[in-house]
Design an enzyme around this catalytic site. Structure first.
Site, PDB file in Angstrom:
ATOM      1  N   ARG A  98      11.313  -1.155  21.328  1.00 35.62           N
ATOM      2  CA  ARG A  98      11.298  -2.619  21.416  1.00 35.62           C
ATOM      3  C   ARG A  98      10.756  -3.212  20.119  1.00 35.62           C
ATOM      4  NH1 ARG A  98       7.093  -5.959  25.053  1.00 35.62           N
ATOM      5  NH2 ARG A  98       8.198  -7.933  25.181  1.00 35.62           N
ATOM      6  N   GLU A 101       8.248   3.074   8.429  1.00 34.18           N
ATOM      7  CA  GLU A 101       8.593   4.141   7.499  1.00 34.18           C
ATOM      8  C   GLU A 101       9.997   4.686   7.672  1.00 34.18           C
ATOM      9  OE1 GLU A 101       4.776   6.624   6.583  1.00 34.18           O
ATOM     10  OE2 GLU A 101       4.441   5.523   8.432  1.00 34.18           O
ATOM     11  N   PRO A 152      11.852  -9.199  15.588  1.00 34.90           N
ATOM     12  CA  PRO A 152      13.015  -8.610  14.903  1.00 34.90           C
ATOM     13  C   PRO A 152      13.095  -8.986  13.427  1.00 34.90           C
ATOM     14  CG  PRO A 152      13.671  -9.607  16.983  1.00 34.90           C
ATOM     15  CD  PRO A 152      12.226  -9.973  16.781  1.00 34.90           C
ATOM     16  N   GLY A 182       0.824  -1.196   0.000  1.00 35.91           N
ATOM     17  CA  GLY A 182       0.000   0.000   0.000  1.00 35.91           C
ATOM     18  C   GLY A 182       0.861   1.250   0.000  1.00 35.91           C
ATOM     19  N   PHE A 183       1.802   1.308   0.935  1.00 35.25           N
ATOM     20  CA  PHE A 183       2.766   2.414   1.054  1.00 35.25           C
ATOM     21  C   PHE A 183       2.081   3.763   1.197  1.00 35.25           C
ATOM     22  CE2 PHE A 183       4.744  -0.847  -1.785  1.00 35.25           C
ATOM     23  CZ  PHE A 183       5.545  -1.417  -0.810  1.00 35.25           C
TER      24      PHE A 183
END
Ligand SMILES: Cc1cc2nc3c(=O)[nH]c(=O)nc-3n(C[C@H](O)[C@H](O)[C@H](O)COP(=O)(O)OP(=O)(O)OC[C@H]3O[C@@H](n4cnc5c(N)ncnc54)[C@H](O)[C@@H]3O)c2cc1C
Lengths: 765, 293
Positions: free
Chosen positions: A655, A732, A659, A246-247
């Protein structure tokens, strides 16, 4: 529950299935095997196929459309043109403002940009609709075109006073500064170019509408459809379980959706509209082109005295989008005098929109290039100059950072990259014909907070379900919400099912602004803990529970089993317990809304507008994600070709819930940044405002072979102010700062400072 | 988008193919690997009545060496050229160039005949066959004819082939002892068509037999005859290189497009030539690198 209650995690397999583990995406296999059903693949019976017809002039009006030949073509069912009154009303915008001067006309006669829809043709097959669309005879009256921001007739635009930022006396301090660097920086129009193009299927059943459309925000898009058609909100359901990227482009309903849904209603038949790849360059807007004139004043040692920014960005003649070029400028460095102003220039384009890290990305290109120029001017190392001007608090808001591990990002990134071995002079490193350059730039993205709602069900077979209308656009919502529920419930990750992407499900904000993970893990955790507490209460109190007479006052839920804390009582599985006490399920719905929004109106506003969003400085702290990018480029001295040879980027995003997924978000952002630096640029025909390279052959995005080895490093620590679980945004920030890092590396390689993106060969030879 | 309606016939022999072409005239199109034709159909840039698929004609594929000549069947895939030991040994320029065509998936389907017949000015193989002095053999209603590569490429996507002709094979003199080649191309993005490229060949160790071909510069692949003559006159030296680069001005007709201006292309052509000369004549004037700078 606070952060301290959550067990410490190592981010490896020892963490099992809960928060912090490196788990693969739950939706990954479905996607790579083709089992994930995207919006346009929904099996809907009796579909008719729509084709959008775009304007071929840049400005003016539709004089007439002769539909006779198209109507006569085989299979044609409906043609909509500006001659048709679609009877639509305006929808509320994200500020919760509804234009009162309706009606809403998505097929207007006046043309504001090339590619604007002028007709919709619906037929029994896509081929028939395509052929009929070709037979439309459209006569235009052409008007004068302003094709882009830098066009001679574009003018200076109008000032955006609400974006002006100032403290101290920047002009005077700049004039007095012993060292000044001043330059103009340009970024072009850029596009989302998501793999999945836009489109929808609209189906009416009476006055109920179902829309299958890729979405970053199901509730808000459903609201737009409801308002266009004058329906109560509950009559519209927008479904989007999977999204192919989508971005920022899939957060809103667009005119093409209104036209297609109107066609479906007229026809009494479901309609599918696939927006073609070329049409994706004009059916909604990409990142606006920008221009920034930026001046830094500093001492001989490179200590900043003043920053003066005068920027401009483009918008359309029919809508307002501000690409905020000053978004990062005031945050990066301590500076006693600051002034930023921006103008907005209307040109003949579709209204631009949000594209990954809007504002921050062009903003960082200028300030992070300029600081490199300052480093050169005073003979300082680019890393050193950033430390000399380190902002110990938010220079604009004058609030302490919640967490800002930028020093650690710079130090660990530099160490991993080998920055200390860099030779200072430009053109001082080479390998044959290749000039080698090492560049550095930093980036930031604000922590944006909002509210969410989730439903958690513990089922009779011992599994659990998490249900919310939030969407997963590839960033990993399915996975981290399962992890959150697994940890809170003590039920293994593999036994958690997650349902997302449907406006009929509990409320959620837009998957945008890098906030969804922080918001929705909080909501899911709250619901899951409540469900766990309810289960434990039943186990302690139900007459048929084996724990009834154990004397325990609480129980432990782990690995799908319940036991007493002392470990001397019975151990039963969740499913078994539910069976014994005769319960099919435990179901809990919770939201994180504050009291003042606990009304039907407040909830609706929270799920469908941006008005409940809290910015990074809404509280006592200034909260942002941070990053530092280190880049090696190799520039062929004679050809001017640039290859990014390797990158190391260090991130402070608080946090990490997972990851593996966070790293993949960072790398994705970095790759987009490589495209921004070297390849991406919407080229506009100055005669008629058409985007010439409106396809993936000519709009250049990096291929895998253009992407070097990228190493990402996590330097974050949990940020208790940023979100319930301590994370800051990851989605982002990765793109922010990549383009200036590459431009700075190109300067180091070649001695040429390129201030206009993308950096092409002709700028270097 | 989907292609407009067309008929399709898969032929088993050249005669059958020629008959189909004769029957449908300009309305027929030969389908080889489909890597250029099918995208053009899907974009509706072309709307042929019928596709004549020549993929089933067995004797159109293959690589053979006889009498010092390598014969390559028109349907030979790029990937076959890439993997062929004969090509590596006897036409090393082709082996080098073919690696730069698109991506593996494209090379698995695309054919040498299709590439030459399509005559995209940015394609590698047309420039290579110019440098190699290849002969292109076509078959039409009245039999076979042989066209020199230098007469074959007429303009943008335009060749000497008639609509009733089929390109059947390419004949290339096998590399002689001492033969050298150079090949370079530039693209902003990996795998893309070149924005400028050079294929050069010297049949012996000197500059006397040098042929220099460019692709991606103008509307068709072009031989830089003036540059080659300058090198013959001045020898493989810095003076020769400088004269050759000057001569490019008359040899080439660079074009501007979205990727590069004509002026940038001219500059790139000069750099490509110097790089190529360095590959070809590493020992020029005593073998010092600076000799051709
Ligand atoms: C994404 C992509 C990237 C590409 N990149 C490159 C690149 O970098 N460099 C490059 O050179 N090419 C590139 N190509 C094109 C590829 O090399 C094609 O294979 C080649 O151009 C045409 O060969 P083909 O066999 O596929 O021909 P087809 O597509 O089948 O045919 C092409 C044309 O030639 C005609 N034709 C084919 N065979 C004959 C014959 N034997 N006799 C007469 N006419 C014939 C057809 O009628 C048609 O008009 C790329 C293609 C794609 C899709």
């Amino acid at each position: 529950m606070t952060l301290l209650d959550t067990p410490r995690k190592h981010g490896d397999a020892s963490d099992g299935g809960a928060i912090g583990a490196r788990l693969s995406r739950l939706d990954g296999k479905l996607k790579i095997t083709g089992a994930a059903t995207y919006a346009l693949e929904q099996p809907v019976d009796g579909l008719a196929y729509a084709v959008l017809v775009p304007a071929t002039i840049g400005a003016g009006r539709v004089a007439r459309i002769d539909v006779a030949a198209a109507k006569a073509a085989p299979g044609v069912r409906l043609i909509l043109t500006p001659d048709d009154d679609l009877g639509l009303q305006p929808a509320t915008d994200w500020n919760n403002v509804r234009a009162s001067d309706g009606p809403y006309v998505p097929l207007p006669r006046d043309i504001a940009y090339n590619g604007q829809p002028v007709a919709l043709v619906v037929a029994d097959s896509l081929e028939q609709a395509t052929e009929a669309a070709r037979r439309l005879a459209i006569a235009y009256e052409e008007g004068p075109v302003t094709p882009g921001l830098d066009s001679p007739n574009a003018g200076e635009g109008s000032p955006l006073d609400q974006l002006s930022v100032a403290w101290g006396d920047a002009e005077a301090a700049l004039a007095a500064a012993p060292v000044r660097v001043e330059a103009e920086y340009h970024t072009p129009r850029e596009y989302h170019a998501a793999m999945e193009p836009h489109g929808l299927i609209a189906r009416w059943e009476g006055d109920r509408l179902t829309v299958w459309e890729p979405s970053q925000w199901t509730h808000s898009m459903a609201r737009s459809y409801a308002e266009w058609f004058g329906l109560p909100p509950e009559n519209v359901r927008l479904v989007s379980p999977f999204v192919g990227g989508g971005f920022g482009s899939k957060g809103f309903s667009y005119g093409f959706g209104a036209i297609a849904a109107a066609a479906a209603r007229r026809l009494g038949r479901p309609v599918k509209l696939a927006v073609t790849r070329p049409q994706n360059f004009a059916a909604y807007g990409g990142r606006a082109a920008t221009r920034q004139s930026l001046a830094l004043g500093a001492t001989e040692d490179g200590v900043l005295q003043a920053i003066v920014l005068r920027g401009a960005s483009e918008t359309s003649t029919v809508g307002t989008w501000v690409e905020q070029v000053g978004a990062a400028t005031p945050l990066m460095y301590a500076v006693p005098n600051f002034s930023a102003r921006q103008r907005l220039v209307a040109v003949n384009t579709v209204t631009p929109g949000a594209l990954r890290a809007p504002g921050k990305t062009p903003s960082a290109f200028a300030i992070e290039s300029a600081i490199d120029e300052l480093a050169c001017a005073v003979g300082a190392d680019p890393l050193e100059i950033r430390l000399r001007n380190y902002a110990e608090e938010d220079p604009q808001a004058r609030k302490p950072w919640s967490t800002r591990r930028m020093r650690e990002a710079l130090a660990e990134g530099a160490e991993a990259f080998g920055w200390a071995r860099r030779s200072r002079e430009p053109r001082s490193m080479r390998d044959g014909h290749q000039l080698i350059g090492w560049g550095l730039a930093t980036g930031t993205f604000p922590v944006i907070r909002n509210y969410g709602e989730a439903l958690v069900r513990i089922l009779a077979d011992g599994s659990a379900e998490v249900v919310t209308g939030a969407t997963d656009i590839g960033q990993g919502t399915y996975t981290i919400l399962a992890q959150t529920a697994a940890e809170a419930l003590g039920i293994p990750f593999e036994r958690i099912d997650v349902r997302l992407g449907d406006s009929a499900l509990p409320g959620a904000p837009v998957a945008g602004g890098s906030k969804l993970a922080g918001v929705m893990t909080g909501a899911v955790q709250k619901a899951a803990i409540a469900a766990r507490d309810e289960l434990i209460a039943l186990a302690l109190n139900d007459p048929n529970s084996p724990f009834r007479d154990t004397g325990a006052n609480t129980l432990i839920l782990a690995d799908g089993r319940i036991s007493a804390p002392r470990g001397d009582g019975p151990v039963v599985s969740v499913g078994e317990l539910l069976g014994r006490i005769g319960r099919e399920r435990i179901e809990v719905r919770r939201d994180t809304l504050p009291d003042h929004l606990q009304t039907p109106e407040g909830r609706f506003r929270a799920w469908t507008t941006m008005t409940t969003v809290q910015g990074p400085t809404a509280g006592d702290y200034s909260m942002h994600s941070w990053c530092a990018h280190f880049v090696e480029v190799r520039v062929d001295e004679d050809f001017g070709t640039i290859r990014v040879a390797r990158m190391v980027s260090a991130f402070d995003c608080g946090r990490l819930y997972n990851p593996k997924l966070a790293e993949s978000q960072w790398k994705g952002g970095i790759i987009m940044g490589i495209g921004m630096a070297l390849l991406e640029e919407g080229l506009v025909d100055s005669r008629n405002g058409r985007v010439i390279n409106n396809n993936l052959g000519d709009y250049l995005l990096p291929t895998n072979a253009d992407v070097p080895d990228i190493r990402v490093i996590d330097v974050g620590i949990p940020d208790p102010h940023a979100s319930a679980l301590g994370g800051k945004g990851v989605g982002e920030v990765g793109i922010v700062g990549v383009a200036p890092a590459i431009a700075n590396a190109v300067f180091h390689a070649t001695g040429r400072r390129v201030r206009r993106l993308p950096i092409t060969l002709d700028a270097l030879v | 988008m989907k292609a407009p309606d067309f008929d399709y016939v898969r032929v088993r022999s050249l005669d059958e193919a020629l008959a189909a072409l004769a029957a449908h005239g300009e309305g027929a199109r030969i389908l080889a690997g489909g890597q250029s034709l099918v995208p053009a159909l899907n974009l509706r840039l072309l709307a042929p009545e019928i596709l004549v698929d020549i993929g089933g004609i067995a004797d159109l594929s293959g690589i053979a060496l006889a009498d010092g000549t390598i014969r390559i069947g028109a349907m030979t895939r790029h990937a076959d050229l890439e993997r062929s030991p004969e090509i590596a040994r006897h036409v090393p320029l082709l082996a080098r160039a073919v690696r730069e065509i698109g991506h593996p998936a494209i090379r698995n389907r695309g054919t040498i005949g299709g590439s030459l017949a399509h005559a995209d000015p940015a394609s590698e193989l047309p420039a290579c066959v110019l440098a190699l002095e290849a002969r292109i053999v076509a078959r039409g209603p009245s039999g076979e004819r042989t066209i020199a590569a230098s007469d074959f490429f007429r303009g943008l996507y335009e060749t000497a082939l008639g609509p009733d002709e089929i390109l059947v094979r390419i004949e290339i003199p096998a590399a002689a002892a001492g033969e050298r080649f150079a090949f370079h191309e530039l693209a902003r993005r990996h795998g893309d068509y070149a924005m400028a490229g050079i294929a050069a060949l010297a049949r012996d160790t000197g500059a006397a037999t040098l042929r220099i071909a460019y692709f991606g510069i103008g509307s068709r692949p072009m031989l830089a005859a003036g540059a080659a003559a300058a090198l013959r006159d001045h020898g493989a030296s810095e003076a020769g290189a400088a004269a050759a680069v000057r001569a490019l001005g008359a040899d080439l007709e660079p074009q501007s497009d979205l990727q590069a201006s004509a002026a940038l292309r001219m500059h790139l052509a000069g750099v490509l030539l110097r790089r190529a000369l360095k590959d070809l004549f590493p020992d020029a004037a005593g073998g010092r690198e600076e000799e051709i700078a």
